[in-house]
Design a protein around this motif. Sequence first.
Motif, PDB file in Angstrom:
ATOM      1  N   TYR A  43     -66.919 -41.274  49.206  1.00 18.26           N
ATOM      2  CA  TYR A  43     -65.846 -42.180  48.828  1.00 18.26           C
ATOM      3  C   TYR A  43     -66.359 -43.340  47.994  1.00 18.26           C
ATOM      4  O   TYR A  43     -66.136 -44.478  48.288  1.00 18.26           O
ATOM      5  CB  TYR A  43     -65.138 -42.694  50.077  1.00 18.26           C
ATOM      6  CG  TYR A  43     -64.410 -41.620  50.808  1.00 18.26           C
ATOM      7  CD1 TYR A  43     -64.836 -41.194  52.048  1.00 18.26           C
ATOM      8  CD2 TYR A  43     -63.310 -40.999  50.244  1.00 18.26           C
ATOM      9  CE1 TYR A  43     -64.175 -40.184  52.718  1.00 18.26           C
ATOM     10  CE2 TYR A  43     -62.644 -40.000  50.912  1.00 18.26           C
ATOM     11  CZ  TYR A  43     -63.072 -39.599  52.141  1.00 18.26           C
ATOM     12  OH  TYR A  43     -62.412 -38.614  52.800  1.00 18.26           O
ATOM     13  N   GLU A  63     -50.047 -39.361  46.907  1.00 18.32           N
ATOM     14  CA  GLU A  63     -50.474 -39.412  48.302  1.00 18.32           C
ATOM     15  C   GLU A  63     -49.511 -40.289  49.096  1.00 18.32           C
ATOM     16  O   GLU A  63     -49.084 -41.335  48.618  1.00 18.32           O
ATOM     17  CB  GLU A  63     -51.873 -40.018  48.428  1.00 18.32           C
ATOM     18  CG  GLU A  63     -52.961 -39.158  47.845  1.00 18.32           C
ATOM     19  CD  GLU A  63     -54.331 -39.756  48.076  1.00 18.32           C
ATOM     20  OE1 GLU A  63     -55.170 -39.084  48.688  1.00 18.32           O
ATOM     21  OE2 GLU A  63     -54.562 -40.890  47.633  1.00 18.32           O
ATOM     22  N   TRP A  75     -56.096 -49.725  51.747  1.00 21.07           N
ATOM     23  CA  TRP A  75     -55.975 -48.339  51.324  1.00 21.07           C
ATOM     24  C   TRP A  75     -56.878 -48.103  50.122  1.00 21.07           C
ATOM     25  O   TRP A  75     -56.771 -48.764  49.097  1.00 21.07           O
ATOM     26  CB  TRP A  75     -54.531 -48.005  50.959  1.00 21.07           C
ATOM     27  CG  TRP A  75     -54.377 -46.614  50.421  1.00 21.07           C
ATOM     28  CD1 TRP A  75     -54.158 -46.258  49.133  1.00 21.07           C
ATOM     29  CD2 TRP A  75     -54.445 -45.401  51.176  1.00 21.07           C
ATOM     30  NE1 TRP A  75     -54.092 -44.893  49.033  1.00 21.07           N
ATOM     31  CE2 TRP A  75     -54.257 -44.345  50.264  1.00 21.07           C
ATOM     32  CE3 TRP A  75     -54.653 -45.105  52.520  1.00 21.07           C
ATOM     33  CZ2 TRP A  75     -54.264 -43.014  50.660  1.00 21.07           C
ATOM     34  CZ3 TRP A  75     -54.658 -43.785  52.910  1.00 21.07           C
ATOM     35  CH2 TRP A  75     -54.465 -42.750  51.989  1.00 21.07           C
ATOM     36  N   ILE A  76     -57.794 -47.160  50.247  1.00 25.15           N
ATOM     37  CA  ILE A  76     -58.666 -46.735  49.152  1.00 25.15           C
ATOM     38  C   ILE A  76     -58.034 -45.457  48.604  1.00 25.15           C
ATOM     39  O   ILE A  76     -58.013 -44.432  49.287  1.00 25.15           O
ATOM     40  CB  ILE A  76     -60.107 -46.440  49.632  1.00 25.15           C
ATOM     41  CG1 ILE A  76     -60.691 -47.616  50.412  1.00 25.15           C
ATOM     42  CG2 ILE A  76     -60.985 -46.007  48.480  1.00 25.15           C
ATOM     43  CD1 ILE A  76     -60.955 -48.850  49.600  1.00 25.15           C
ATOM     44  N   SER A  77     -57.504 -45.501  47.386  1.00 20.15           N
ATOM     45  CA  SER A  77     -56.767 -44.359  46.857  1.00 20.15           C
ATOM     46  C   SER A  77     -57.699 -43.188  46.552  1.00 20.15           C
ATOM     47  O   SER A  77     -58.889 -43.365  46.297  1.00 20.15           O
ATOM     48  CB  SER A  77     -55.992 -44.758  45.598  1.00 20.15           C
ATOM     49  OG  SER A  77     -56.873 -45.240  44.620  1.00 20.15           O
ATOM     50  N   GLY A  78     -57.114 -42.000  46.556  1.00 24.91           N
ATOM     51  CA  GLY A  78     -57.866 -40.783  46.271  1.00 24.91           C
ATOM     52  C   GLY A  78     -58.250 -40.716  44.802  1.00 24.91           C
ATOM     53  O   GLY A  78     -57.755 -41.476  43.965  1.00 24.91           O
ATOM     54  N   TYR A  79     -59.123 -39.767  44.483  1.00 27.41           N
ATOM     55  CA  TYR A  79     -59.592 -39.627  43.104  1.00 27.41           C
ATOM     56  C   TYR A  79     -60.064 -38.197  42.865  1.00 27.41           C
ATOM     57  O   TYR A  79     -60.321 -37.442  43.801  1.00 27.41           O
ATOM     58  CB  TYR A  79     -60.740 -40.598  42.817  1.00 27.41           C
ATOM     59  CG  TYR A  79     -61.987 -40.315  43.624  1.00 27.41           C
ATOM     60  CD1 TYR A  79     -62.992 -39.503  43.122  1.00 27.41           C
ATOM     61  CD2 TYR A  79     -62.145 -40.832  44.903  1.00 27.41           C
ATOM     62  CE1 TYR A  79     -64.124 -39.223  43.869  1.00 27.41           C
ATOM     63  CE2 TYR A  79     -63.263 -40.557  45.655  1.00 27.41           C
ATOM     64  CZ  TYR A  79     -64.255 -39.751  45.128  1.00 27.41           C
ATOM     65  OH  TYR A  79     -65.364 -39.456  45.873  1.00 27.41           O
ATOM     66  N   ARG A  91     -59.205 -37.117  48.998  1.00 27.92           N
ATOM     67  CA  ARG A  91     -58.065 -37.858  49.543  1.00 27.92           C
ATOM     68  C   ARG A  91     -58.395 -39.327  49.751  1.00 27.92           C
ATOM     69  O   ARG A  91     -59.538 -39.696  50.019  1.00 27.92           O
ATOM     70  CB  ARG A  91     -57.662 -37.269  50.894  1.00 27.92           C
ATOM     71  CG  ARG A  91     -57.139 -35.879  50.793  1.00 27.92           C
ATOM     72  CD  ARG A  91     -56.655 -35.398  52.141  1.00 27.92           C
ATOM     73  NE  ARG A  91     -57.580 -35.817  53.194  1.00 27.92           N
ATOM     74  CZ  ARG A  91     -57.924 -35.078  54.215  1.00 27.92           C
ATOM     75  NH1 ARG A  91     -57.437 -33.899  54.354  1.00 27.92           N
ATOM     76  NH2 ARG A  91     -58.759 -35.535  55.120  1.00 27.92           N
ATOM     77  N   GLY A  92     -57.346 -40.123  49.678  1.00 29.42           N
ATOM     78  CA  GLY A  92     -57.488 -41.539  49.979  1.00 29.42           C
ATOM     79  C   GLY A  92     -57.625 -41.762  51.475  1.00 29.42           C
ATOM     80  O   GLY A  92     -57.393 -40.859  52.282  1.00 29.42           O
ATOM     81  N   PRO A 105     -61.523 -49.285  42.254  1.00 28.53           N
ATOM     82  CA  PRO A 105     -61.341 -47.842  42.472  1.00 28.53           C
ATOM     83  C   PRO A 105     -62.182 -46.962  41.552  1.00 28.53           C
ATOM     84  O   PRO A 105     -62.608 -47.380  40.478  1.00 28.53           O
ATOM     85  CB  PRO A 105     -59.854 -47.618  42.201  1.00 28.53           C
ATOM     86  CG  PRO A 105     -59.358 -48.823  41.540  1.00 28.53           C
ATOM     87  CD  PRO A 105     -60.341 -49.931  41.742  1.00 28.53           C
TER      88      PRO A 105
END
Length: 125
Positions: A43, A63, A75-79, A91-92, A105
């Motif tokens: 992550y 998401e 919240w750490i967003s997905g990438y 996934r976040g 991010p």
Amino acid sequence: MRLAHTVFRPAVLRRSLATIALPTLAALGLVGCVVAPVPPAQYGYGAPAYDVVNVPPPAPQYEVVGVAPYPGAIWISGYWGWVSGRYVWNRGYWHAPRPGYHWVPHRWVPQGGGWRAQGGRWERR
């Protein structure tokens, strides 16, 4: 004599061999199978394991963020990551805040006709 005649009849012998041989062959076929654990998703900590990718990243996936599991969670967003020659969605997730830092991010930046990943990271404010 009757017992020997019964045991060595061709039909009985074939049935006995089949009950022993088939499970043995099936077990031998599985000997070469290896179930490897899925490596944990990274992550944003550390450098990506690739340099430049010549395929642009897809649009981010939608998401459902939901409710924070505890007060102050971030919240750490997905990438999109690059694994084995293709993009894979990471996934976040919720993360505890780091006092004095903010989250930058993960992103893909154009470079030399391709795309380079810049991993997400905490930066001092």
